[in-house]
Design a protein around this motif. Structure first.
Motif, PDB file in Angstrom:
ATOM      1  N   UNK A 117      71.242   8.057   5.640  1.00 49.68           N
ATOM      2  CA  UNK A 117      72.365   7.140   5.431  1.00 49.68           C
ATOM      3  C   UNK A 117      73.244   7.066   6.671  1.00 49.68           C
ATOM      4  N   UNK A 118      73.541   8.222   7.238  1.00 46.08           N
ATOM      5  CA  UNK A 118      74.443   8.267   8.385  1.00 46.08           C
ATOM      6  C   UNK A 118      73.853   7.517   9.578  1.00 46.08           C
ATOM      7  N   UNK A 119      72.567   7.711   9.819  1.00 43.35           N
ATOM      8  CA  UNK A 119      71.945   7.061  10.973  1.00 43.35           C
ATOM      9  C   UNK A 119      71.905   5.546  10.796  1.00 43.35           C
ATOM     10  N   UNK A 120      71.653   5.080   9.585  1.00 46.04           N
ATOM     11  CA  UNK A 120      71.646   3.634   9.335  1.00 46.04           C
ATOM     12  C   UNK A 120      73.010   3.025   9.628  1.00 46.04           C
ATOM     13  N   UNK A 135      66.048  -1.128  12.623  1.00 48.69           N
ATOM     14  CA  UNK A 135      64.809  -0.769  11.926  1.00 48.69           C
ATOM     15  C   UNK A 135      63.761  -0.281  12.917  1.00 48.69           C
ATOM     16  N   UNK A 136      63.681  -0.942  14.068  1.00 47.11           N
ATOM     17  CA  UNK A 136      62.728  -0.508  15.093  1.00 47.11           C
ATOM     18  C   UNK A 136      63.073   0.884  15.601  1.00 47.11           C
ATOM     19  N   UNK A 137      64.366   1.169  15.741  1.00 47.54           N
ATOM     20  CA  UNK A 137      64.783   2.492  16.211  1.00 47.54           C
ATOM     21  C   UNK A 137      64.422   3.584  15.213  1.00 47.54           C
ATOM     22  N   UNK A 138      64.428   3.244  13.926  1.00 41.23           N
ATOM     23  CA  UNK A 138      64.116   4.226  12.887  1.00 41.23           C
ATOM     24  C   UNK A 138      62.648   4.203  12.483  1.00 41.23           C
ATOM     25  N   UNK A 139      61.895   3.249  13.024  1.00 36.79           N
ATOM     26  CA  UNK A 139      60.474   3.192  12.714  1.00 36.79           C
ATOM     27  C   UNK A 139      60.163   2.706  11.314  1.00 36.79           C
ATOM     28  N   UNK A 140      60.979   1.777  10.801  1.00 36.15           N
ATOM     29  CA  UNK A 140      60.727   1.228   9.471  1.00 36.15           C
ATOM     30  C   UNK A 140      60.818  -0.292   9.537  1.00 36.15           C
ATOM     31  N   UNK A 141      60.480  -0.953   8.436  1.00 40.05           N
ATOM     32  CA  UNK A 141      60.569  -2.403   8.403  1.00 40.05           C
ATOM     33  C   UNK A 141      62.024  -2.831   8.243  1.00 40.05           C
ATOM     34  N   UNK A 142      62.284  -4.093   8.554  1.00 43.20           N
ATOM     35  CA  UNK A 142      63.648  -4.597   8.411  1.00 43.20           C
ATOM     36  C   UNK A 142      64.079  -4.582   6.949  1.00 43.20           C
ATOM     37  N   UNK A 143      63.158  -4.925   6.053  1.00 40.24           N
ATOM     38  CA  UNK A 143      63.501  -4.926   4.630  1.00 40.24           C
ATOM     39  C   UNK A 143      63.883  -3.523   4.164  1.00 40.24           C
ATOM     40  N   UNK A 144      63.111  -2.531   4.593  1.00 43.84           N
ATOM     41  CA  UNK A 144      63.425  -1.148   4.225  1.00 43.84           C
ATOM     42  C   UNK A 144      64.775  -0.734   4.781  1.00 43.84           C
ATOM     43  N   UNK A 145      65.025  -1.116   6.031  1.00 45.90           N
ATOM     44  CA  UNK A 145      66.307  -0.747   6.637  1.00 45.90           C
ATOM     45  C   UNK A 145      67.471  -1.407   5.910  1.00 45.90           C
TER      46      UNK A 145
END
Length: 201
Positions: A117-120, A135-145
């Protein structure tokens, strides 16, 4: 790509993004560790230059810095006395000197959140990344982010509610009209009648 071209690209990356990477690291650790993290991040970029996105490298650099900081925490003997959770998660944001009371409550609320949560929240609010880049920085899709960010904002609001000082409820009743305004309106409505009477005379 030739060695001179590689070196020129790395120098351009550093010139354009070193300050942002340093700010990212500094918000998550102390000054000395942040300097080390920046150096290690660009060393990784040099070794993996072919993997660094040409169009928008900043999310990749943030992701690399996040892993570097995690490795620092795991290998740093100075943090051996901290709890296992603090070893596994990014350090909570640290208040700057002279931070306001409201700012301190926000930092405490952020520290109460999970690392995810904090990183988002920090990637969007402090690092200024749009959801797709975060999302790219966290390695997930935009929808997930977007789902993570929505949930993180709700949890932050709840944490802030707990951090808020107790006190009397402020009145939200609408303010009354200023004295004399309401009483002046009927007089205004009578003026045309008075004017017409004077005309008949």
């Amino acid at each position: 790509m030739t060695a001179p071209a590689d070196r020129a690209r790395l120098e351009a990356l550093y010139a354009q993004h070193a300050a942002a990477v340093h700010a990212y690291a500094r918000r998550r650790t102390d000054a000395a560790a942040a300097e080390d993290a920046v150096a290690e991040t660009f060393l990784v970029a040099w070794r993996r230059l072919d993997r660094v996105p040409a169009g928008d490298p900043l999310p990749w650099l943030f992701a690399t810095a996040r892993h570097v900081l995690a490795n620092q925490r795991r290998g740093d003997a100075r943090r051996a006395a901290l709890s296992a959770r603090l070893h596994a998660e990014p350090a909570p944001p640290r208040p700057a000197s002279g931070v306001s009371e409201e700012g301190a409550r926000l930092l405490h609320a952020l520290a109460a959140l999970s690392a995810t949560d904090r990183e988002a929240l920090l990637l969007t609010a402090w690092e200024g990344l749009e959801p797709a880049r975060a999302a790219a920085a966290l390695g997930c899709t935009r929808a997930t982010f977007n789902v993570r960010l929505h949930r993180a904002r709700k949890r932050l609001a709840k944490a802030l509610a707990h951090e808020s000082p107790s006190g009397g409820a402020s009145s939200t009743a609408p303010r009354e009209s200023a004295p004399g305004v309401a009483s002046a309106r009927p007089a205004d409505r009578r003026r045309p009648e008075t004017a017409s009477q004077e005309t008949r005379r």
